[in-house]
Design an enzyme around this catalytic site. Structure first.
Site, PDB file in Angstrom:
ATOM      1  N   GLY A   9       1.807  23.046   6.226  1.00 37.22           N
ATOM      2  CA  GLY A   9       1.307  22.154   7.264  1.00 37.22           C
ATOM      3  C   GLY A   9       2.453  21.659   8.117  1.00 37.22           C
ATOM      4  O   GLY A   9       3.342  20.967   7.619  1.00 37.22           O
ATOM      5  N   ALA A  37      -0.407   3.884  10.910  1.00 34.61           N
ATOM      6  CA  ALA A  37      -0.295   2.523  10.387  1.00 34.61           C
ATOM      7  C   ALA A  37      -0.527   1.487  11.476  1.00 34.61           C
ATOM      8  O   ALA A  37      -1.231   0.486  11.261  1.00 34.61           O
ATOM      9  CB  ALA A  37       1.087   2.328   9.756  1.00 34.61           C
ATOM     10  N   ALA A  97       1.163  19.353   2.979  1.00 36.63           N
ATOM     11  CA  ALA A  97       1.133  18.291   3.989  1.00 36.63           C
ATOM     12  C   ALA A  97       0.127  18.665   5.066  1.00 36.63           C
ATOM     13  O   ALA A  97       0.395  18.540   6.265  1.00 36.63           O
ATOM     14  CB  ALA A  97       2.523  18.098   4.593  1.00 36.63           C
ATOM     15  N   GLU A 153       2.392  26.993   8.953  1.00 39.54           N
ATOM     16  CA  GLU A 153       1.329  26.370   9.740  1.00 39.54           C
ATOM     17  C   GLU A 153       0.245  27.404  10.006  1.00 39.54           C
ATOM     18  O   GLU A 153       0.532  28.507  10.477  1.00 39.54           O
ATOM     19  CB  GLU A 153       1.884  25.824  11.059  1.00 39.54           C
ATOM     20  CG  GLU A 153       0.841  25.306  12.035  1.00 39.54           C
ATOM     21  CD  GLU A 153      -0.071  24.244  11.431  1.00 39.54           C
ATOM     22  OE1 GLU A 153      -1.295  24.410  11.518  1.00 39.54           O
ATOM     23  OE2 GLU A 153       0.449  23.260  10.853  1.00 39.54           O
ATOM     24  N   ALA A 180       2.750  16.257  11.787  1.00 38.15           N
ATOM     25  CA  ALA A 180       3.794  15.234  11.749  1.00 38.15           C
ATOM     26  C   ALA A 180       4.432  15.120  10.365  1.00 38.15           C
ATOM     27  O   ALA A 180       5.659  15.138  10.232  1.00 38.15           O
ATOM     28  CB  ALA A 180       3.218  13.890  12.193  1.00 38.15           C
ATOM     29  N   GLY A 224       0.797  -1.214   0.000  1.00 31.37           N
ATOM     30  CA  GLY A 224       0.000   0.000   0.000  1.00 31.37           C
ATOM     31  C   GLY A 224       0.835   1.270   0.000  1.00 31.37           C
ATOM     32  O   GLY A 224       2.032   1.267  -0.273  1.00 31.37           O
ATOM     33  N   HIS A 240      21.490   1.980  33.697  1.00 33.60           N
ATOM     34  CA  HIS A 240      22.293   3.208  33.726  1.00 33.60           C
ATOM     35  C   HIS A 240      23.588   2.993  32.949  1.00 33.60           C
ATOM     36  O   HIS A 240      24.206   1.936  33.082  1.00 33.60           O
ATOM     37  CB  HIS A 240      22.620   3.574  35.174  1.00 33.60           C
ATOM     38  CG  HIS A 240      23.567   4.740  35.292  1.00 33.60           C
ATOM     39  ND1 HIS A 240      23.157   6.041  35.090  1.00 33.60           N
ATOM     40  CD2 HIS A 240      24.896   4.789  35.563  1.00 33.60           C
ATOM     41  CE1 HIS A 240      24.194   6.842  35.252  1.00 33.60           C
ATOM     42  NE2 HIS A 240      25.268   6.111  35.541  1.00 33.60           N
ATOM     43  N   GLY A 262      -3.189  17.617   5.469  1.00 34.42           N
ATOM     44  CA  GLY A 262      -4.355  16.770   5.708  1.00 34.42           C
ATOM     45  C   GLY A 262      -4.615  15.785   4.581  1.00 34.42           C
ATOM     46  O   GLY A 262      -4.170  15.984   3.453  1.00 34.42           O
ATOM     47  N   CYS A 299       1.673   3.203   2.507  1.00 31.36           N
ATOM     48  CA  CYS A 299       2.621   3.342   3.618  1.00 31.36           C
ATOM     49  C   CYS A 299       3.998   2.806   3.258  1.00 31.36           C
ATOM     50  O   CYS A 299       5.005   3.494   3.401  1.00 31.36           O
ATOM     51  CB  CYS A 299       2.083   2.629   4.858  1.00 31.36           C
ATOM     52  SG  CYS A 299       3.177   2.729   6.289  1.00 31.36           S
TER      53      CYS A 299
END
Length: 456
Positions: free
Chosen positions: A175, A310, A259, A198, A178, A41, A435, A261, A43
């Site tokens: 946009g 995903a 980017a 944005e 992410a 697909g 640690h 939506g 992705c």
């Protein structure tokens, strides 16, 4: 008379679809996947995987440029973008071949073509008619332009942005969610002059405000110019560039990337004729078991409610076919799904932001810590990362976790797991962490929420 018959037919072979098909086959169903393009697909072929392949190149480039801070002298690195593209394609082909192999291993038939509902218990692929007891719709999403624009020429979506054949000199990204933050971060570090826009007041506007601010500082250090609360207008695409205006200024760039939506890819599915109801949002209406309004038809992924992720689609597919097989399922708590943005710095979160928790009426407690407070932050060269835990004071409930910094997308999983296992931030505070590791910052943030921060 049907040409063929299956217990389960899945339309779409992305991370939602192929996982659904494999789980169905594991449950003893004769299963087929219908794919109109490539296995894996969008992705695997155009979005998630190529994005991370290019982002990884930018990460390596940044590490080389910062090598002198660790006592290693190197010359100025040179980006061979043709080789970057070749590696991207190799990564894609490796993973898509792997998915095809998994389908074959599990005896899932792959049917090429565009699938549509064709009456009760039936799917049409061209002239072929296939009967199925269970049908799962997993067709994903499509890019959407912003008002006043149309895709074409040098106005492109995120998929095309990750597949550029030549490294541009300039780029505008519209946009700063992410996807936009990832594109801007990758190309800015590769040497492109990036303008990031944005419409809302901050980058990554759905993230916690503290994390968003820290991420913006990190993005600006990569040389890009960021414009928030800003709309772009007058977009004109030419043969070699795109011109536009913003806030009374004009600009010209090689590529204009939208980017901002996406929308559900449902037009070809024949939902109206089949009687599948849509929600007011335009997404397919489903219940907690991913059942649509039509018996035997399920829907998952970007075409239903919830975050367009995903891993969310994969889990929904498992739920759908387990319900179809008569197993006991449970609805997803969408707020607790981990969210990951692979820009630099990494951003990851789950649950409620501090503002959302307060608006919901919780007695909120916050634990916050910079990576520099623990040894690993200094050792590995990221002292500016931040871990923020949002909790409920009386019972120690873990309401949300928010991390910005190196490996944030890996570190968030601990908090998600604790939440799912009904632990709280006091438990995180008392779990022994190795640690020196960055995970100690998660522990110390939990201690801060619990009122006994040690390193800070």
């Amino acid at each position: 008379m049907a040409d063929s018959a299956y217990d389960c037919v899945v339309i779409g072979s992305g991370p939602g679809g192929y996982v659904t098909a494999i789980r169905a086959a594991q449950l003893g169903m004769r299963t087929a996947v219908i794919e109109k393009d490539k296995v894996g697909g969008r992705c695997l072929n155009y979005a998630c995987i190529p994005a991370k392949a290019v982002l990884r190149v930018a990460d390596v480039l940044s590490e080389v440029r910062d090598a002198d801070e660790f006592g290693i002298k190197v010359g100025e690195p040179e980006v061979d973008f043709a080789a970057v593209g070749a590696r991207r394609e190799k990564v894609i082909s490796t993973l898509t071949r792997g998915v095809a192999g998994l389908l074959k291993k599990n005896k899932v038939d792959l049917i090429e073509g565009e699938g549509a509902l064709a009456g009760p218990g039936a799917v049409a692929v061209g002239e072929q008619r296939i009967s199925a007891t269970t049908i799962v719709l997993a067709t994903g999403s499509l890019k959407r332009p912003i008002p006043g624009t149309a895709f074409g020429g040098r106005v492109i979506g995120t998929e095309e942005a990750w597949a550029l054949s030549e490294l541009p000199k300039t780029m505008a990204v519209i946009g700063a969610g992410a996807s936009g933050a990832e594109i801007a971060s990758a190309y800015a570090r590769l040497g492109v002059d990036v303008l990031l826009f944005e419409a809302l007041e901050r980058v990554l506007p759905t993230e916690d405000a503290d994390v968003s601010k820290a991420a913006e500082r990190g993005l600006k250090r990569q040389g890009m110019k960021i414009f928030t609360s800003t709309l772009v207008e007058g977009v004109q695409s030419g043969e070699t560039s795109v011109t536009f205006t913003y806030g009374g200024e004009s600009a010209e760039v090689d590529w204009f990337v939208i980017a901002a939506g996406r929308g559900p890819d449902i037009e070809a599915l024949g939902l109206d004729a089949a009687g599948v109801k849509l929600a007011a949002s335009g997404l397919v209406d489903v219940d907690g078991a991913m059942r649509t309004s039509v018996q035997g038809v399920y829907a998952i992924g970007d075409i239903v409610h919830g975050p367009a992720l995903a891993h969310k689609a994969s889990d929904e597919g498992v739920i759908a076919v387990e319900d179809a097989a008569g197993l006991s399922t449970h609805p997803i708590e969408y707020i607790d799904i981990p969210r990951a943005t692979f820009c630099t710095p990494n951003v990851a979160s789950f649950g409620l932001t501090e503002a959302q928790a307060r608006e919901a009426g919780h007695d909120v407690v916050v634990g916050k810590l910079q990576y520099g407070a623990v040894g690993a932050g200094t050792v590995y060269g990221d002292r500016t990362g931040v871990v923020k835990i949002v909790g409920e004071k009386k019972y120690g409930e873990l309401l949300g976790g928010h991390i910005v910094g190196a490996k944030a997308t890996e570190l968030i999983q601990e908090l998600v797991n604790v939440r799912v296992l009904e632990g709280g931030y006091p438990e995180v505070a008392r779990i022994i962490h190795g640690h020196p590791t960055l995970s100690e910052a998660v522990m110390e943030a939990a201690r801060a929420a619990d009122g006994w921060l040690i390193h800070g």
